[in-house]
Scaffold this motif. Structure first.
Motif, mmCIF file in Angstrom:
data_model
loop_
_atom_site.group_PDB
_atom_site.id
_atom_site.type_symbol
_atom_site.label_atom_id
_atom_site.label_comp_id
_atom_site.label_asym_id
_atom_site.label_seq_id
_atom_site.Cartn_x
_atom_site.Cartn_y
_atom_site.Cartn_z
ATOM 1 N N MET A 42 90.539 27.168 87.437
ATOM 2 C CA MET A 42 91.745 26.262 86.798
ATOM 3 C C MET A 42 92.877 27.265 86.664
ATOM 4 O O MET A 42 93.958 26.640 86.501
ATOM 5 N N GLU A 43 92.766 28.434 86.195
ATOM 6 C CA GLU A 43 93.984 29.472 85.814
ATOM 7 C C GLU A 43 94.589 29.628 87.025
ATOM 8 O O GLU A 43 95.787 29.737 86.950
ATOM 9 N N ARG A 44 94.041 29.598 88.415
ATOM 10 C CA ARG A 44 94.936 30.035 89.571
ATOM 11 C C ARG A 44 95.459 28.733 90.041
ATOM 12 O O ARG A 44 96.364 28.690 91.013
ATOM 13 N N HIS A 45 94.911 27.462 89.856
ATOM 14 C CA HIS A 45 95.200 26.148 90.533
ATOM 15 C C HIS A 45 96.455 25.872 90.173
ATOM 16 O O HIS A 45 96.886 25.981 88.664
ATOM 17 N N PRO A 46 97.479 25.355 90.790
ATOM 18 C CA PRO A 46 98.768 24.600 90.431
ATOM 19 C C PRO A 46 98.724 23.496 89.441
ATOM 20 O O PRO A 46 97.490 23.056 89.518
ATOM 21 N N ARG A 47 99.502 23.331 88.417
ATOM 22 C CA ARG A 47 99.443 22.445 87.548
ATOM 23 C C ARG A 47 99.123 20.910 88.091
ATOM 24 O O ARG A 47 99.559 20.726 89.213
ATOM 25 N N CYS A 48 98.162 20.364 87.449
ATOM 26 C CA CYS A 48 97.926 19.012 87.934
ATOM 27 C C CYS A 48 97.076 18.028 86.826
ATOM 28 O O CYS A 48 97.179 18.639 85.529
ATOM 29 N N ILE A 49 96.849 17.042 87.202
ATOM 30 C CA ILE A 49 96.314 16.210 86.237
ATOM 31 C C ILE A 49 94.609 16.365 86.375
ATOM 32 O O ILE A 49 93.962 16.506 87.392
ATOM 33 N N VAL A 50 93.936 16.697 85.265
ATOM 34 C CA VAL A 50 92.259 16.976 85.401
ATOM 35 C C VAL A 50 91.827 15.718 84.492
ATOM 36 O O VAL A 50 91.951 15.760 83.260
ATOM 37 N N ALA A 51 91.011 15.020 85.128
ATOM 38 C CA ALA A 51 90.337 13.954 84.472
ATOM 39 C C ALA A 51 88.994 14.443 84.437
ATOM 40 O O ALA A 51 88.154 14.999 85.395
ATOM 41 N N MET A 52 88.254 14.004 83.162
ATOM 42 C CA MET A 52 86.846 14.251 82.991
ATOM 43 C C MET A 52 86.239 13.196 82.048
ATOM 44 O O MET A 52 86.978 12.643 81.258
ATOM 45 N N GLU A 53 85.134 12.799 82.048
ATOM 46 C CA GLU A 53 84.415 11.735 81.174
ATOM 47 C C GLU A 53 84.217 12.460 79.840
ATOM 48 O O GLU A 53 83.797 13.558 79.738
ATOM 49 N N ALA A 54 84.635 11.764 78.792
ATOM 50 C CA ALA A 54 84.699 12.044 77.471
ATOM 51 C C ALA A 54 83.406 12.192 77.157
ATOM 52 O O ALA A 54 82.475 11.457 77.257
#
Length: 118
Positions: A42-54
């Protein structure tokens, strides 16, 4: 990697499943990463939307990921579950986080989480 605009994450104790999708829907990748690998990825990945189950740990990971510049969406479990197509497994859960509607959970701050620990 630049084509990925949305990453669905299924959080677990040791291994996280990721489902990367383009803006128009096609799957770009499916990955299985350890906690340490996930943080580095995630540090290296370009900015994006990250969705996860709460869930309890989703708030921790959401704050960490948001600190890296990504937009975090925590999806209520009741909405994510509707989008599991076949058998429930970690990969399907990661994909369902991507497909859930716009309803999201507000991220709890560290202070708000401490209230529940007492």
């Amino acid at each position: 990697m630049d084509d990925v605009t949305l990453i669905g994450v299924d959080l677990a104790k040791r291994v996280f499943h990721l489902h990367g999708a383009a803006r128009d829907g096609p799957v770009i990748f499916r990955k299985k990463l350890s906690r340490a690998q996930f943080s580095r990825y995630m540090e290296r990945h370009p900015r994006c939307i990250v969705a996860m189950e709460a869930c309890g740990s989703a708030h921790h990971w959401g704050q960490l990921i948001a600190g890296l510049g990504h937009e975090v969406r925590l999806v209520p479990p009741v909405y994510a579950k509707q989008y599991v197509k076949r058998h429930k497994n970690d990969t399907a859960d990661a994909e369902s986080s991507n497909r859930s509607p716009g309803k999201i959970v507000i991220d709890k701050s560290g202070d708000a989480q401490q209230v529940f620990k007492k």
